[in-house]
Design an enzyme around this catalytic site. Structure first.
Site, PDB file in Angstrom:
ATOM      1  N   GLU A 116       0.818  -1.222   0.000  1.00  0.00           N
ATOM      2  CA  GLU A 116       0.000   0.000   0.000  1.00  0.00           C
ATOM      3  C   GLU A 116       0.847   1.267   0.000  1.00  0.00           C
ATOM      4  OE1 GLU A 116      -3.085  -0.147  -0.431  1.00  0.00           O
ATOM      5  OE2 GLU A 116      -3.812  -2.048   0.368  1.00  0.00           O
ATOM      6  N   HIS A 141      -8.092  -2.115   9.657  1.00  0.00           N
ATOM      7  CA  HIS A 141      -9.385  -2.774   9.437  1.00  0.00           C
ATOM      8  C   HIS A 141     -10.214  -2.755  10.727  1.00  0.00           C
ATOM      9  CE1 HIS A 141      -6.948  -5.519   6.421  1.00  0.00           C
ATOM     10  NE2 HIS A 141      -7.094  -4.291   5.952  1.00  0.00           N
ATOM     11  N   GLU A 169     -18.832  13.853  21.084  1.00  0.00           N
ATOM     12  CA  GLU A 169     -17.657  14.613  20.656  1.00  0.00           C
ATOM     13  C   GLU A 169     -17.191  14.324  19.233  1.00  0.00           C
ATOM     14  OE1 GLU A 169     -14.915  14.516  23.942  1.00  0.00           O
ATOM     15  OE2 GLU A 169     -16.271  15.786  25.104  1.00  0.00           O
ATOM     16  N   HIS A 210     -13.573  -2.798   3.430  1.00  0.00           N
ATOM     17  CA  HIS A 210     -12.159  -3.155   3.599  1.00  0.00           C
ATOM     18  C   HIS A 210     -11.589  -2.572   4.891  1.00  0.00           C
ATOM     19  CE1 HIS A 210      -7.917  -3.637   1.716  1.00  0.00           C
ATOM     20  NE2 HIS A 210      -7.809  -3.395   3.000  1.00  0.00           N
TER      21      HIS A 210
HETATM   22  O1  2HA Z   1      -1.207  -4.659   4.029  1.00  0.00           O
HETATM   23  O2  2HA Z   1      -4.279  -4.303   4.784  1.00  0.00           O
HETATM   24  O3  2HA Z   1      -4.903  -3.573   2.295  1.00  0.00           O
HETATM   25  C1  2HA Z   1      -2.336  -5.420   4.188  1.00  0.00           C
HETATM   26  C2  2HA Z   1      -3.542  -4.653   3.880  1.00  0.00           C
HETATM   27  C3  2HA Z   1      -3.803  -4.344   2.483  1.00  0.00           C
HETATM   28 ZN    ZN Z   2      -6.198  -3.547   4.228  1.00  0.00          ZN
END
Ligand code: 2HA
Ligand code: ZN
Length: 271
Positions: A116, A141, A169, A210
């Protein structure tokens, strides 16, 4: 030269990844962090003329030439960072050609930065245009935020409004709201570009089904943003299926924002 393992920025990376792992947000290799460092501070720990190897970035990051980042490694687990930072983290500098990163420390098993990282860099570049103090980009996540993606419309205004309603808040912590992207393929420049476009308006961008991307001037601010969004999403998920008897009204949210003196998205309220 001081020992890099004692550097405050390595300590922050260890503590933050450990916190996120224990909150259950970063299973397996989920999540990644990039943190822009101060060159003078890094020079206390590393010889900046010593490049271990170079790693291609995958796009041209012109405005980031010379910038130094500590970045979580590809395929690495947040769970393991605190026990072996040198393997799970790397310190890289964006080279003069803008398309290569110079490894200064870390990725000791021959690894590279997170897949990423191009998306992170695009977000750093976008945030720099609206907030020159921005240093951190974080992808994670968070469980309830993710759950909420399955039962709530993926729309900037509607999603923000629901979050703002869940904790008093919230409107003060993220007055600009959150941006929301539909499901997209991760690890691509397309999602990186879409995220960066939203990052010009928002410090938190939800990646539909995601996770989230968040940006801030330091680790506390960035982590605090995700934490607050996640808390609101948790309250939403605890109450969404129950009859709603009380709510924070739009007039009250306006009162809050004005009391805290924040510049909020007035168009995200229905007044
Ligand atoms: O690096 O979360 O979206 C692992 C991830 C990719
Ligand atoms: Zn991810």
């Amino acid at each position: 030269m001081k020992n890099i393992l004692n550097a405050p920025f390595i300590d922050e990376m260890k503590k933050t990844t450990a916190n996120m792992y224990r909150l259950g947000w970063d299973e397996r290799n989920g999540g990644n962090i990039s943190y822009m460092l101060d060159e003078k501070e890094v020079a206390e720990y590393l010889d900046l003329n010593k490049v271990i190897r170079t790693i291609p970035i995958g796009f041209e990051a012109k405005s980031m030439i010379g910038k130094i980042f500590v970045v979580t490694g590809r395929g690495k687990y947040f769970k393991n960072v605190e026990f072996d930072p040198e393997k799970n983290l790397g310190i890289i500098r964006i080279a003069e050609d803008a398309i290569t990163a110079e490894l200064l420390w870390g990725y000791s098993d021959g690894g590279v930065f997170t897949s990423e990282f191009p998306s992170h860099l695009m977000s750093h570049m976008a945030r720099a245009t609206v907030d020159p103090e921005n240093r951190v980009v974080m992808h994670t996540h968070p469980t309830h935020t993710l759950a909420m993606n399955y039962v709530h419309e993926l729309d900037d205004k509607k999603f923000t409004h629901s979050l703002w309603e869940m904790c008093t808040e919230c409107i003060a912590v993220f007055p600009e709201g959150v941006g929301v992207l539909p499901w997209m393929l991760c690890g691509t420049n397309e999602i990186g570009e879409a995220t960066a476009a939203k990052m010009k308006e928002f410090r938190v961008v939800v990646w539909g089904m995601h996770g989230v991307y968040a940006a801030g001037k330091d680790m506390d601010e960035t982590f605090g943003l995700v934490e607050t969004v996640e808390k609101a999403a948790q309250i939403y998920m605890l109450t969404a299926h129950l009859p709603r008897i009380n709510t924070i009204k739009d007039e009250e949210m306006m009162e809050l924002a004005e009391y805290f003196g924040v510049n909020y998205r007035k168009d995200f309220l229905n007044l």
